[in-house]
Design a protein around this motif. Structure first.
Motif, PDB file in Angstrom:
ATOM      1  N   ASP A 155       3.296   3.705 -15.618  1.00 23.33           N
ATOM      2  CA  ASP A 155       3.521   2.254 -15.715  1.00 23.33           C
ATOM      3  C   ASP A 155       2.928   1.511 -14.526  1.00 23.33           C
ATOM      4  OD1 ASP A 155       4.962   2.621 -18.098  1.00 23.33           O
ATOM      5  OD2 ASP A 155       6.829   2.926 -16.995  1.00 23.33           O
ATOM      6  N   GLY A 156       1.817   2.047 -13.984  1.00 22.52           N
ATOM      7  CA  GLY A 156       1.155   1.382 -12.872  1.00 22.52           C
ATOM      8  C   GLY A 156       1.801   1.596 -11.525  1.00 22.52           C
ATOM      9  N   ARG A 157       2.863   2.385 -11.461  1.00 25.45           N
ATOM     10  CA  ARG A 157       3.572   2.622 -10.195  1.00 25.45           C
ATOM     11  C   ARG A 157       3.040   3.878  -9.504  1.00 25.45           C
ATOM     12  NH1 ARG A 157       8.993   3.861 -11.292  1.00 25.45           N
ATOM     13  NH2 ARG A 157       8.345   4.400 -13.422  1.00 25.45           N
ATOM     14  N   THR A 158       3.021   3.839  -8.192  1.00 29.61           N
ATOM     15  CA  THR A 158       2.500   4.959  -7.417  1.00 29.61           C
ATOM     16  C   THR A 158       3.403   5.258  -6.222  1.00 29.61           C
ATOM     17  OG1 THR A 158       1.120   3.497  -6.043  1.00 29.61           O
ATOM     18  CG2 THR A 158       0.096   4.439  -8.021  1.00 29.61           C
ATOM     19  N   GLN A 159       3.270   6.486  -5.723  1.00 27.18           N
ATOM     20  CA  GLN A 159       3.886   6.901  -4.466  1.00 27.18           C
ATOM     21  C   GLN A 159       2.758   7.424  -3.585  1.00 27.18           C
ATOM     22  OE1 GLN A 159       6.525   9.904  -5.939  1.00 27.18           O
ATOM     23  NE2 GLN A 159       8.258   8.510  -6.146  1.00 27.18           N
ATOM     24  N   VAL A 160       2.557   6.810  -2.445  1.00 29.68           N
ATOM     25  CA  VAL A 160       1.437   7.187  -1.583  1.00 29.68           C
ATOM     26  C   VAL A 160       1.950   7.398  -0.157  1.00 29.68           C
ATOM     27  CG1 VAL A 160      -0.868   6.573  -0.769  1.00 29.68           C
ATOM     28  CG2 VAL A 160      -0.096   5.768  -3.007  1.00 29.68           C
ATOM     29  N   GLU A 161       1.493   8.487   0.460  1.00 28.52           N
ATOM     30  CA  GLU A 161       1.845   8.757   1.848  1.00 28.52           C
ATOM     31  C   GLU A 161       0.624   9.345   2.547  1.00 28.52           C
ATOM     32  OE1 GLU A 161       5.700  10.557   3.941  1.00 28.52           O
ATOM     33  OE2 GLU A 161       4.476  12.112   2.987  1.00 28.52           O
ATOM     34  N   VAL A 162       0.334   8.838   3.738  1.00 28.07           N
ATOM     35  CA  VAL A 162      -0.742   9.372   4.567  1.00 28.07           C
ATOM     36  C   VAL A 162      -0.185   9.571   5.971  1.00 28.07           C
ATOM     37  CG1 VAL A 162      -3.086   9.066   5.433  1.00 28.07           C
ATOM     38  CG2 VAL A 162      -2.471   8.140   3.188  1.00 28.07           C
ATOM     39  N   LEU A 163      -0.248  10.804   6.457  1.00 28.20           N
ATOM     40  CA  LEU A 163       0.260  11.136   7.785  1.00 28.20           C
ATOM     41  C   LEU A 163      -0.882  11.560   8.688  1.00 28.20           C
ATOM     42  CD1 LEU A 163       3.390  13.332   6.880  1.00 28.20           C
ATOM     43  CD2 LEU A 163       3.267  10.853   7.155  1.00 28.20           C
ATOM     44  N   LEU A 164      -0.830  11.130   9.928  1.00 25.44           N
ATOM     45  CA  LEU A 164      -1.741  11.576  10.980  1.00 25.44           C
ATOM     46  C   LEU A 164      -0.908  12.263  12.044  1.00 25.44           C
ATOM     47  CD1 LEU A 164      -4.431  11.680  12.558  1.00 25.44           C
ATOM     48  CD2 LEU A 164      -3.945   9.351  13.364  1.00 25.44           C
ATOM     49  N   ASP A 165      -1.151  13.543  12.253  1.00 28.73           N
ATOM     50  CA  ASP A 165      -0.372  14.328  13.221  1.00 28.73           C
ATOM     51  C   ASP A 165       1.127  14.198  12.957  1.00 28.73           C
ATOM     52  OD1 ASP A 165      -2.834  14.907  14.295  1.00 28.73           O
ATOM     53  OD2 ASP A 165      -2.622  13.584  16.026  1.00 28.73           O
ATOM     54  N   ASN A 166       1.489  14.356  11.694  1.00 25.31           N
ATOM     55  CA  ASN A 166       2.882  14.344  11.217  1.00 25.31           C
ATOM     56  C   ASN A 166       3.523  12.957  11.155  1.00 25.31           C
ATOM     57  OD1 ASN A 166       2.748  17.197  11.228  1.00 25.31           O
ATOM     58  ND2 ASN A 166       3.628  17.316  13.285  1.00 25.31           N
ATOM     59  N   GLU A 167       2.822  11.915  11.581  1.00 21.45           N
ATOM     60  CA  GLU A 167       3.423  10.583  11.635  1.00 21.45           C
ATOM     61  C   GLU A 167       2.758   9.657  10.610  1.00 21.45           C
ATOM     62  OE1 GLU A 167       5.998   9.765  13.409  1.00 21.45           O
ATOM     63  OE2 GLU A 167       6.111  11.698  14.461  1.00 21.45           O
ATOM     64  N   PRO A 168       3.539   8.721  10.013  1.00 25.05           N
ATOM     65  CA  PRO A 168       2.940   7.764   9.076  1.00 25.05           C
ATOM     66  C   PRO A 168       1.777   7.022   9.730  1.00 25.05           C
ATOM     67  CG  PRO A 168       5.336   7.635   8.993  1.00 25.05           C
ATOM     68  CD  PRO A 168       4.997   8.543  10.150  1.00 25.05           C
ATOM     69  N   TRP A 169       0.677   6.909   8.984  1.00 26.10           N
ATOM     70  CA  TRP A 169      -0.557   6.323   9.513  1.00 26.10           C
ATOM     71  C   TRP A 169      -0.925   5.136   8.642  1.00 26.10           C
ATOM     72  CZ3 TRP A 169      -6.052   8.537   8.585  1.00 26.10           C
ATOM     73  CH2 TRP A 169      -6.975   7.844   9.384  1.00 26.10           C
ATOM     74  N   THR A 170      -0.724   3.936   9.164  1.00 24.28           N
ATOM     75  CA  THR A 170      -0.893   2.709   8.396  1.00 24.28           C
ATOM     76  C   THR A 170      -2.332   2.520   7.939  1.00 24.28           C
ATOM     77  OG1 THR A 170       0.941   1.662   9.572  1.00 24.28           O
ATOM     78  CG2 THR A 170      -0.585   0.213   8.418  1.00 24.28           C
ATOM     79  N   ALA A 171      -3.290   2.735   8.830  1.00 30.03           N
ATOM     80  CA  ALA A 171      -4.700   2.530   8.467  1.00 30.03           C
ATOM     81  C   ALA A 171      -5.128   3.497   7.365  1.00 30.03           C
ATOM     82  CB  ALA A 171      -5.590   2.689   9.695  1.00 30.03           C
ATOM     83  N   GLY A 172      -4.683   4.744   7.456  1.00 31.32           N
ATOM     84  CA  GLY A 172      -5.008   5.717   6.421  1.00 31.32           C
ATOM     85  C   GLY A 172      -4.361   5.365   5.092  1.00 31.32           C
ATOM     86  N   LEU A 173      -3.125   4.883   5.147  1.00 32.24           N
ATOM     87  CA  LEU A 173      -2.423   4.473   3.926  1.00 32.24           C
ATOM     88  C   LEU A 173      -3.161   3.327   3.244  1.00 32.24           C
ATOM     89  CD1 LEU A 173       0.113   4.715   2.115  1.00 32.24           C
ATOM     90  CD2 LEU A 173       1.189   3.009   3.600  1.00 32.24           C
ATOM     91  N   LYS A 174      -3.575   2.338   4.015  1.00 27.70           N
ATOM     92  CA  LYS A 174      -4.320   1.208   3.442  1.00 27.70           C
ATOM     93  C   LYS A 174      -5.618   1.694   2.795  1.00 27.70           C
ATOM     94  CE  LYS A 174      -2.528  -2.394   6.532  1.00 27.70           C
ATOM     95  NZ  LYS A 174      -2.866  -3.357   7.622  1.00 27.70           N
TER      96      LYS A 174
END
Length: 215
Positions: free
Chosen positions: A170-189
């Protein structure tokens, strides 16, 4: 369960020419303190999915931490999670930490990040969920992630990036991007900006990328 995990990892590494020996919970290369690897299984509650945590210690201060769901209870679930590790992270870890590269399983390239140059090991995206789900990885996702990496404030150490993309439906997603175990905003974008294929049922794709300082 600890013995199952250790024996499976020992056999997996041995199949690729790396001999590991047990030191309590950890597996080490003979005569070396690092890298070290261990797996810890957490049984699911009320028949739910269990979780396998894989820790790879690079040195006294840095540890790669990855987790894999296992379908089924007890040993069946643990084996399922170990298989997920073998299909997804293993060859990247083998290349980055044990310097053994399987060119059929990882893409290898050079990348400049600021003043540093890295050898980059990119693992396959592996699919879980609906077997009929699309497996085409958008080229713009990889190019956008490359652009984010080149502007990241990386030190001259080993770094690792984990990408997870889940298509819920239904167009919904779950996305996670980690850099060195930590959430990485630039990678997520970067990953969210790509045109990922939609599917009516759930599927997930994940991969691991390691950056090793170039000689």
């Amino acid at each position: 369960m600890d013995r199952l995990i250790q024996n499976t990892l020992i056999d997996l590494f041995a199949d690729h020419g790396i001999q590991l020996e047990a030191d309590e919970d950890w597996l080490l290369t003979e005569g070396e303190d690092f890298p070290a690897i261990r797996g810890i299984w957490h049984e699911g509650k009320e028949g739910g999915m269990g979780r396998l945590d894989i820790d790879i210690v690079l040195d006294e201060e840095r540890t790669i931490e990855e987790s894999f769901g296992g379908v089924g209870g007890g040993k069946a679930g643990c084996r399922d999670a170990l298989d997920a590790f073998a299909r997804n992270d293993f060859h990247v870890v083998l290349a980055a930490c044990w310097h053994t590269v399987n060119a059929e399983k990882v893409a290898v390239r050079e990348l400049a990040v600021g003043m540093h140059r890295f050898t980059v090991y990119v693992g396959d995206f592996t699919l879980r969920g609906d077997e009929g789900a699309p497996m085409d990885i958008p080229e713009d996702a990889l190019s956008a992630l490359d652009a984010a990496i080149t502007t990241a404030p990386l030190s001259e150490d080993v770094h690792w990036i984990r990408v997870f993309y889940g298509n819920v439906g239904d167009g919904r997603t779950q996305v996670e991007v980690l850099l060195d175990n930590e959430p990485w905003t630039a990678g997520l974008k970067a990953i969210v900006s790509a045109d990922w294929p939609q599917h009516e049922r759930y599927y997930s794709l994940r991969n691991l990328i390691a950056l090793v300082p170039a000689d």
